[in-house]
Design a protein around this motif. Structure first.
Motif, mmCIF file in Angstrom:
data_model
loop_
_atom_site.group_PDB
_atom_site.id
_atom_site.type_symbol
_atom_site.label_atom_id
_atom_site.label_comp_id
_atom_site.label_asym_id
_atom_site.label_seq_id
_atom_site.Cartn_x
_atom_site.Cartn_y
_atom_site.Cartn_z
ATOM 1 N N TYR A 221 4.802 -6.371 15.854
ATOM 2 C CA TYR A 221 5.422 -7.641 15.495
ATOM 3 C C TYR A 221 4.389 -8.697 15.120
ATOM 4 N N SER A 222 3.160 -8.560 15.599
ATOM 5 C CA SER A 222 2.157 -9.601 15.354
ATOM 6 C C SER A 222 1.509 -9.499 13.977
ATOM 7 N N ASN A 223 1.739 -8.412 13.258
ATOM 8 C CA ASN A 223 1.115 -8.213 11.947
ATOM 9 C C ASN A 223 2.213 -8.150 10.889
ATOM 10 N N SER A 224 2.277 -9.160 10.046
ATOM 11 C CA SER A 224 3.316 -9.217 9.021
ATOM 12 C C SER A 224 3.112 -8.181 7.919
ATOM 13 N N TYR A 225 1.883 -7.629 7.815
ATOM 14 C CA TYR A 225 1.636 -6.617 6.774
ATOM 15 C C TYR A 225 2.487 -5.371 6.990
ATOM 16 N N PHE A 226 2.785 -5.047 8.254
ATOM 17 C CA PHE A 226 3.547 -3.846 8.554
ATOM 18 C C PHE A 226 5.002 -3.936 8.088
ATOM 19 N N TRP A 227 5.487 -5.115 7.755
ATOM 20 C CA TRP A 227 6.915 -5.288 7.457
ATOM 21 C C TRP A 227 7.163 -5.726 6.028
ATOM 22 N N ARG A 228 6.153 -5.554 5.181
ATOM 23 C CA ARG A 228 6.356 -5.910 3.788
ATOM 24 C C ARG A 228 7.300 -4.918 3.118
ATOM 25 N N GLY A 229 8.189 -5.464 2.287
ATOM 26 C CA GLY A 229 9.133 -4.626 1.570
ATOM 27 C C GLY A 229 10.423 -4.354 2.322
ATOM 28 N N LEU A 230 10.572 -4.866 3.525
ATOM 29 C CA LEU A 230 11.798 -4.673 4.295
ATOM 30 C C LEU A 230 12.581 -5.970 4.373
ATOM 31 N N MET A 231 13.899 -5.825 4.391
ATOM 32 C CA MET A 231 14.784 -6.981 4.542
ATOM 33 C C MET A 231 15.561 -6.848 5.853
#
Length: 579
Positions: A221-231
């Motif tokens: 949750y602390s790294n926004s890079y892991f959630w790119r491309g998801l809605m």
């Protein structure tokens, strides 16, 4: 005293032809106090004298005389000192307490360099302890002035450690300073390792990994890079089950997780006006500023709810999707749309009609992508593409399943939007070859054209496309076109820039038409799924297309196991065969 002892020992060593003189019982240890040094020196002199007397009497006599002369000098300097207690000399050496029976040694002027010569020719430099620096501070020598050359450093504490001179040494020191995990449990909890470990998974797989343990969840949750491309999709129907929760802990936890992961999009599924108001009141300002894509799907949101939703995300929203929102009307779009929207998608909204197109063209001057699936849009709606702003900015137009749209509406599009690069007329069953001819003549920069499910398109339309767009068009979709034959494929084979061609469920295509496509050197993606007229001989000719990266043969009767093995053996390994 220590300094003088070293001097006397060096002189004795020279006199006795290189015999070793030890200090305090060991040559490696530093000098102790003054009394121990004096006694060891006296014992060394005695032992050396006896040894010399046994060897040569005359030489021993001369040695005794020299030693007596040196000790007489020590006695005279001892009488000059009035204080019998031990004190610290200014140069850092020690003075011993005066003993009545045994003469003590006081230091003379310090030598700049003194050495002891041993039998092995090893040079031993004088030892200077760190305690001498402290003695300098006590005697008042540390006044901050620069010391004379040859004097010891009076600064207290050990000397600074020099940094490593090579990159290899610096890298080694850095690796040694790292706290490496010592067990598997520590490894699976180490943040630096897990950040690299999670990098090899997709965004959807990380959703499952975040449920393993709280430690993994916090790191993900602390790294926004892991959630790119998801809605993130908020299912409002499920949230209503927790309506009795007075503390609203479920909703707050959901919104907090969305804020932690740094999503740039949000979707409300099955929402009502009450859900939109709750979302607007509980979402954090950080999400409001970072959210660029908002979506309402299968929701019963009214015009008022749409206005609140867009006002909440007004600061940053650039893309809006309305899918299955049957309560939204044309008047709601007139009052709710924000002018900085760049992309708008409206699908399965039964109240969308020609007035909706009027609101879009006049309220959204920055729009560059419009995806519209409406069953009640007619040719009149296409006449609103007249403003100059719309003609300059709009690049993508998808008119999907607009059953009432005819050639006249397409004519308005071709004249009003000459800068289009992507045009989709999928499901526009009233469009004929004449409309395609106008498109090919007017929109010369078209790169993608979708004519799937256009039942009135024939080989003549492909001739117009090949003549006017052969140097520009890169993607052509002709799925479910019953009137496309091998003649049309011959026209397509002349297009030099075409990279993607789909011919799914085209019943008139045969082996001859497929063989003409083998001459295309730019084609990389080909789909002939569901074409019943193709045989094994026709499909086997595809091995000539060594530039293919994707080949789809789904539901082809001729796609046997032997044929598939033959294609896999002769096509490049980078080509993916979909069956």
């Amino acid at each position: 005293e220590v300094s003088f002892t070293k001097r006397a020992a060096a002189e004795l060593s020279r006199c006795f032809n290189g015999l070793t003189v030890s200090r305090g019982g060991s040559s490696k240890k530093s000098s102790g106090n003054a009394s121990s040094s004096s006694s060891s020196t006296a014992s060394a002199i005695g032992s050396i004298s006896k040894e010399k007397e046994a060897n040569s009497g005359s030489r021993s006599q001369s040695l005794i005389e020299e030693t007596t002369f040196l000790l007489s000098g020590l006695k005279s300097s001892k009488n000059a000192s009035k204080d019998s207690a031990s004190e610290i000399h200014s140069n850092g050496n020690y003075c011993a307490k005066v003993n009545q029976k045994q003469p003590t040694v006081t230091p003379c002027a310090p030598f700049k360099s003194e050495t002891l010569i041993t039998k092995t020719n090893t040079t031993i430099t004088p030892f200077k302890s760190s305690s001498s620096n402290a003695s300098n501070a006590k005697t008042g020598n540390g006044t901050g002035k620069q010391s004379a050359p040859g004097t010891p450093n009076r600064k207290a504490g050990p000397p600074p450690r020099a940094p490593p001179k090579t990159s290899r040494a610096r890298r080694k020191n850095f690796l040694l300073s790292l706290q490496k995990p010592k067990s598997l449990d520590e490894l699976w909890s180490d943040r630096s390792f897990l950040n690299k470990f999670f990098f090899y998974f997709t965004a959807k797989e990380r959703c499952i990994l975040s449920q393993v343990c709280p430690r993994w969840r916090d790191i993900l949750y602390s790294n926004s890079y892991f959630w790119r491309g998801l809605m993130p999709v908020i299912y409002c129907n499920e949230l209503r089950r927790y309506a009795d929760d007075a503390s609203n802990s479920v909703r707050q936890g959901l919104y907090a997780s969305i804020e932690k992961r740094g999503f740039d999009s949000i979707c409300l599924f099955g929402a009502t006006d009450t859900d939109v108001i709750d979302f607007a009141s509980k979402i954090s300002p950080t999400v409001m500023r970072s959210c660029t894509f908002g979506s309402l799907r299968c929701s019963s949101v009214s015009d008022k709810g749409l206005e609140i939703f867009l006002a909440t995300l007004n600061q940053s929203i650039k893309k809006l999707e309305l899918s299955g929102c049957n309560e939204i009307t044309d008047s709601g779009l007139w009052t709710s749309l924000v002018p900085h929207l760049e992309s708008l998608t409206i699908c399965d909204c039964i109240n969308v009609a020609d007035e909706t197109m009027a609101a879009i063209t006049q309220m959204l001057p920055s729009l560059n992508e419009l995806i519209l699936q409406a069953y009640h849009v007619t040719d009149v709606a296409m006449t609103y593409f007249g403003p100059a702003a719309a003609r300059e900015n709009l690049k993508t137009l998808c008119l999907q399943h607009c059953w009432e749209l005819s050639n006249q509406g397409i004519l308005n599009v071709a004249h009003g939007l000459p800068n289009l690069t992507h045009l989709s007329l999928s499901g526009c069953s009233k469009v004929t070859d004449d409309a395609i001819e106008v498109i090919a003549e007017q929109i010369r920069g078209l790169k993608k054209l979708d004519l799937s499910w256009c039942s009135r398109i024939s080989d003549a339309a492909l001739e117009y496309i090949a003549c006017d767009l052969s140097d520009v068009l890169s993607e052509l979709i002709l799925d479910r076109s019953p009137h496309i034959t091998d003649i049309g494929l011959g026209y397509i084979a002349t297009m030099s820039q075409l990279t993607t061609l789909t011919l799914r469920w085209c019943p008139q295509i045969r082996d001859f038409g497929l063989q003409t496509l083998c001459s295309m050197k730019s084609l990389k993606v080909l789909s002939v799924a569901g074409c019943p007229q193709l045989s094994v001989n026709g499909l086997s000719c595809l091995v000539q297309m060594q530039q293919l990266t994707e080949l789809e043969l789904t539901n082809c009767p001729a796609a046997t196991k032997e044929l598939l093995k033959y294609l896999k053996d002769h096509l490049p390994n980078s080509c993916t065969i979909i069956i």
